[in-house]
Scaffold this motif. Structure first.
Motif, short mmCIF file in Angstrom:
data_model
loop_
_atom_site.label_atom_id
_atom_site.label_comp_id
_atom_site.label_asym_id
_atom_site.label_seq_id
_atom_site.Cartn_x
_atom_site.Cartn_y
_atom_site.Cartn_z
N SER A 56 0.82 -1.21 0.00
CA SER A 56 0.00 0.00 0.00
C SER A 56 0.85 1.26 0.00
O SER A 56 0.63 2.17 -0.79
N THR A 57 1.83 1.30 0.91
CA THR A 57 2.51 2.56 1.22
C THR A 57 4.03 2.44 1.23
O THR A 57 4.71 3.21 1.92
N GLY A 58 4.56 1.45 0.51
CA GLY A 58 6.01 1.20 0.55
C GLY A 58 6.83 2.47 0.35
O GLY A 58 7.76 2.76 1.11
N GLN A 59 6.48 3.26 -0.67
CA GLN A 59 7.29 4.43 -1.00
C GLN A 59 7.03 5.58 -0.03
O GLN A 59 7.95 6.16 0.53
N ILE A 60 5.77 5.91 0.19
CA ILE A 60 5.47 7.11 0.98
C ILE A 60 5.85 6.92 2.44
O ILE A 60 6.33 7.85 3.10
N SER A 61 5.66 5.72 2.97
CA SER A 61 5.93 5.55 4.41
C SER A 61 7.41 5.75 4.68
O SER A 61 7.80 6.33 5.69
N ASN A 62 8.26 5.29 3.77
CA ASN A 62 9.70 5.53 3.95
C ASN A 62 10.04 6.98 3.65
O ASN A 62 10.73 7.64 4.42
N TYR A 120 9.83 13.75 7.65
CA TYR A 120 9.22 14.26 8.90
C TYR A 120 9.47 13.36 10.11
O TYR A 120 9.00 13.67 11.21
N GLY A 121 10.05 12.18 9.90
CA GLY A 121 10.17 11.22 11.01
C GLY A 121 8.94 10.35 11.18
O GLY A 121 8.94 9.44 12.02
N THR A 122 7.89 10.60 10.42
CA THR A 122 6.66 9.79 10.43
C THR A 122 5.90 10.07 9.14
O THR A 122 6.13 11.11 8.52
N HIS A 123 5.01 9.15 8.77
CA HIS A 123 4.19 9.49 7.59
C HIS A 123 2.74 9.71 7.96
O HIS A 123 1.86 9.76 7.11
N ARG A 124 2.49 9.90 9.24
CA ARG A 124 1.13 10.19 9.68
C ARG A 124 0.67 11.58 9.21
O ARG A 124 1.49 12.47 9.05
N GLY A 125 -0.62 11.74 9.02
CA GLY A 125 -1.15 13.04 8.65
C GLY A 125 -2.20 13.51 9.64
O GLY A 125 -2.48 12.83 10.63
#
Ligand SMILES: Nc1nc2c(c(=O)[nH]1)N[C@H]1C(S)=C(S)[C@@H](COP(=O)(O)OP(=O)(O)OC[C@H]3O[C@@H](n4cnc5c(=O)[nH]c(N)nc54)[C@H](O)[C@@H]3O)O[C@H]1N2
Ligand SMILES: Nc1nc2c(c(=O)[nH]1)N[C@H]1C(S)=C(S)[C@@H](COP(=O)(O)OP(=O)(O)OC[C@H]3O[C@@H](n4cnc5c(=O)[nH]c(N)nc54)[C@H](O)[C@@H]3O)O[C@H]1N2
Ligand SMILES: [Mo]
Length: 801
Positions: A187-193, A199-204
């Motif tokens: 799902s999020t391989g690229q964006i989560s890394n 930012y140290g996290t990929h939470r929004g």
């Protein structure tokens, strides 16, 4: 969160009354709601739809004589957001058709033909479990536990005990010496890394922050279709928009369902070029002095040369890259960006001025822009746009990533500890079958070890169709799986025959979520600021000899380690006793929570909304010294020190590049790939309301109303003499698929799209099931080693049988 006992019972519809008459519709009692007037039923049971569209929905199953009569959805609460029902979409309501689907698995099966040929015979549970246990022992002795894999799977992510990942099989195998781990997701391989470097996290932020915003800018984000039901992110999105009246701009190659009725401007973009668009926007902002320099200086590293970290080249800032002082000596003017993105330069200029001047602005991306071969760059670039305009940490803002959930509540997960730490990127399992022992940290992103010890020899797949359908390059993957000298044994556990379990040696029939008791968890990122938990009450007995994962594990434990292993695995508990234990691990002694038995009867438990929808990085923005980010410098890293290090040490595939800045990079099968001369059309498979990936295709009524259409722009259709309804052959060097054409200007010229998840079915070299992954590539992205499944180039012609 403080919830009084009385309050949650009311919210959950377990007793009558309303919470706050002024804001919430009165909630009729459960008894009243389920009162049957015309027909009597033996039982009406709560259950959950656990397939991973992200949303997890409550359904009520009407049962007579151990048969499902029909299914309705949540009826507790009202229509108003906040008190709303956790409503299932048509797919969720069609679960009866999954249970009784003609290809439903009811008995264990054993392969008799060649691997992949699809010939199976029915066997007894004893024979199935004996065979699996013997093969496991053999593989463990010959190759070690590192040769065993439970691959990425999402078909049961909503369950606690009925769960392929973090479920009973992972617990049992952990007690049997372990298995190779995986990291990332499809799902999020690229964006989560990427956003973790940034930012140290990929939470929004919570999507409800849109209530407080003036302008919404969405990059490849389709909440109305991809978060369409349940906790209702799609509903939250529409509600928040209605409240704020914010202007909405969507940047997407496709006019998606989220644009319908709620979009002021659609900016179609060439797929894979979002970083070029952001560069063009940055050029306008820098040239016109519109960017938020004070914010950038205070909170960020590497926007300008004055904040470059130690060791970075003097001309290495983002501003240098944009203004033509970087190594490529190219100014990223709007005209430069127009050539790559196909967005007119004047649109780029206007957009830059608008985003820079309207505050607050809620900038978000879905996961479409990142599921490309250069996806990490797109993800970081969109976040850069967010911080360039100082839209962070205050009401009405996000971070440029996808929106998230304020909080969610769930019982504890099944406890286990895998003694093996070695981990592969989840997408690289086919590589690990073929060349596992060559794979290293620097070449393949292997974690917790420098080099893999073994090739994968044993696969146990429960609740996934990634063995073929959802993985890339189906024809190549089929070849790898057909060779049983490579991966020696494959067990597939499912509720239905699929394109994947054709490649299994043993197939085990699982009980569906309607045939067992379990908790259903609302996922992170989908239930917004309003959590809920569902309890599946077991509507009917499992069909045929279908059995829960937990009971299968007990049988297998006995064969692998006798009563001692059984006792260790079960701790003396049945599945329901585990559910009670997992509930109590989290909620015992919490006076505001119901007891397990109360929850079990209640079926659904909804919590009131969090009073304050979450704002990402609020604390950091208030005080960046006291609350640093989890990046190496504690600041927002537009210039990433970690990526700089990786760029210097990692060994990449030909043509790949790791860049410390969120530059636009050309990548394989992207719009600028020279292979486009041969295959001029881009294609990507979007996530479709008619399916969840490949799931629900087996539900015939759902399949009928949701065709597998190929969208083509009239210009592209005309030069190929194609019209709506024609059968078209879509092909590249990986393979050929058959799809029905829909000519529409809802897609950019030069780009085509179809829903992902069609079932792979190879007939004489043509995939007549229309599976997009017959056209996608196995080469992972440079940084995350993730699935670049939205990057593909094809030619299309009329199909002549
Ligand atoms: N109905 C339904 N809902 C689902 C799912 C499902 O299969 N069906 N799957 C669930 C799962 S597991 C996941 S991971 C999520 C997936 O959610 P996403 O990954 O966000 O969904 P996609 O449809 O792949 O992409 C979202 C949008 O991005 C656009 N897009 C594609 N490429 C680009 C690009 O290069 N740039 C820009 N700007 N836009 C682009 C697409 O046209 C699409 O409208 O959805 C979840 N929800
Ligand atoms: N080209 C392309 N490929 C993609 C994507 C894309 O956007 N484009 N998206 C990717 C993404 S984001 C994801 S998450 C993956 C998803 O890939 P998968 O995780 O494989 O998802 P599904 O295709 O839904 O398969 C789930 C399986 O679980 C089974 N199942 C359902 N209920 C039960 C149950 O109770 N027990 C058991 N044992 N099995 C059950 C279903 O029958 C189905 O076969 O696909 C990825 N692949
Ligand atoms: Mo996903």
């Amino acid at each position: 969160m403080q919830v009084s006992r009385r309050q949650f019972l009311q919210w959950s519809g377990a007793v009558g009354g309303s919470v706050a008459a002024s804001t919430v519709l009165p909630i009729p009692s459960l008894a009243e709601k389920t009162k049957v007037t015309k027909k009597e039923y033996d039982a009406i049971k709560w259950a959950g739809c656990t397939i991973n569209c992200g949303s997890k929905c409550a359904i009520r199953v009407f049962v007579n004589d151990n048969k499902i009569d029909h299914i309705e959805t949540d009826n507790t609460g009202g229509d108003e957001f906040g008190s709303h029902q956790v409503r299932a979409c048509l797919r969720g309501r069609s679960n009866r058709f999954r249970v009784y689907n003609p290809n439903r698995l009811k008995y264990p099966l054993k392969r008799v033909g060649k691997r992949g040929e699809g010939k199976f015979v029915r066997i007894s549970w004893d024979e199935a479990i004996d065979t699996i246990a013997n093969k496991l022992k053999e593989v463990k002795e010959k190759y070690g536990n590192e040769a065993i894999l439970i691959p990425y799977n999402t078909g049961t992510t909503g369950g606690l005990m009925n769960r392929g990942t973090k479920g009973p099989f992972m617990r049992l195998l952990s007690m049997y010496g372990g298995y190779i781990n995986y990291h990332n997701s499809y799902s999020t391989g690229q964006i989560s890394n990427a956003l973790t470097y940034f930012y140290g996290t990929h939470r929004g932020s919570d999507i409800m922050q849109i209530e407080n915003t003036k302008l919404v800018v969405m990059f490849g984000n389709n909440p109305v279709e991809t978060r369409m039901s349940g906790g209702g992110t799609g509903y939250a999105y529409k509600t928040a928009l209605e409240k704020s009246g914010a202007k909405v701009i969507h940047i997407d190659p496709r006019y998606s369902d989220s644009l319908v009725g709620a979009c002021d401007q659609w900016i179609p973009i060439e797929p894979g070029t979002d970083a070029a668009l952001v560069a063009g926007l940055a050029h306008v902002m820098i040239s016109e002095n519109l960017h938020d320099k004070a914010f950038l200086d205070k909170y960020c590293v590497g926007f300008s040369s004055n904040t470059l970290p130690e060791g970075a080249p003097q001309n290495g800032s983002y501003e240098d890259y944009i203004m033509g002082r970087g190594d490529d000596k190219t100014e990223k003017t709007p005209l430069w960006a127009e050539k790559i993105t196909k967005i007119p330069a004047e649109t780029i200029v206007k957009l830059a001025r608008e985003i820079a001047s309207v505050k607050p602005c809620y900038i978000a991306q879905g996961w479409g822009a990142q599921r490309h071969s250069n996806g990490e760059q797109s993800a970081r670039a969109i976040a850069t746009l967010n911080v360039m305009t100082g839209n962070l940490g205050v009401p009405g803002t996000n971070c440029g990533g996808r929106e998230h959930t304020t909080g969610w509540i769930e019982p504890a997960s099944l406890p286990f500890k895998n003694p093996i730490k070695d981990s592969i990127p989840c997408f690289l399992w086919t590589d690990a079958i073929v060349r596992g022992k060559e794979m290293t940290d620097l070449t393949d992103g292997i974690k917790h070890t420098k080099q893999l010890k073994q090739n994968i020899k044993f696969i146990l797949n429960s609740g996934g169709n990634c063995l073929i359908n959802q993985h890339s390059d189906t024809n190549r993957t089929a070849k790898i799986l057909e060779d049983d000298t490579l991966c020696e044994f494959i067990v597939d556990i499912n509720v239905t025959r699929t394109s994947s379990n054709k490649f299994a040696d043993i197939i085990l029939p699982d009980a569906t979520p309607l045939e067992q008791e379990d908790f259903v968890r609302s996922s992170a990122g989908y239930s917004n600021d309003r959590p809920y938990i569902i309890y599946s009450q077991k509507a009917i007995e499992p069909l045929g000899e279908a059995m829960t994962n937990y009971d299968m594990c007990i049988k297998l434990a006995e064969k692998l380690g006798g009563q001692e292993l059984v006792d260790k695995f079960t701790e003396g508990r049945t599945q329901v006793q585990w559910l009670e234990h997992l509930w109590n691990m989290k909620f015992e002694n919490k006076p505001d929570m119901p007891t397990f038995e109360e929850m079990r009867k209640m079926g659904i438990l909804k919590f009131p909304r969090y009073e304050k929808p979450f704002i990402i990085h609020e604390e950091f923005v208030k005080d960046p010294v006291a609350n640093p980010l989890k990046t190496p410098t504690g600041k927002i890293e537009i210039y990433s020190t970690k990526l700089d290090q990786m760029a210097k040490t990692w060994i990449l595939k030909k043509g790949q590049k790791i860049n410390p800045l969120p530059e636009f990079v050309e990548a394989k099968n992207g719009p600028l790939d020279p292979i486009r001369k041969k295959y001029p059309l881009q294609i990507f498979g979007y996530h479709y309301k008619g399916r969840t990936h490949s799931s629900f295709w087996e539900s015939a009524p759902i399949r009928e109303i949701n065709p597998n259409e190929l969208w083509m722009n009239p210009l592209d259709a005309k030069i190929r003499a194609l019209k709506t309804g024609d059968k078209a052959l879509v092909y590249n060097d990986h393979g050929k698929i058959l799809l029905t054409v829909k000519v529409t200007s809802k897609i950019l010229p030069g780009v085509t799209t179809c829903p992902q998840g069609g079932w792979y079915k190879n007939e004489n070299g043509i995939d007549v099931g229309g599976c997009i992954n017959t056209l996608t590539d196995l080469e992972p992205t440079a940084i995350s080693k993730a699935n670049p499944q939205h990057s593909a180039l094809v030619e299309i012609e009329k199909y002549r049988a």
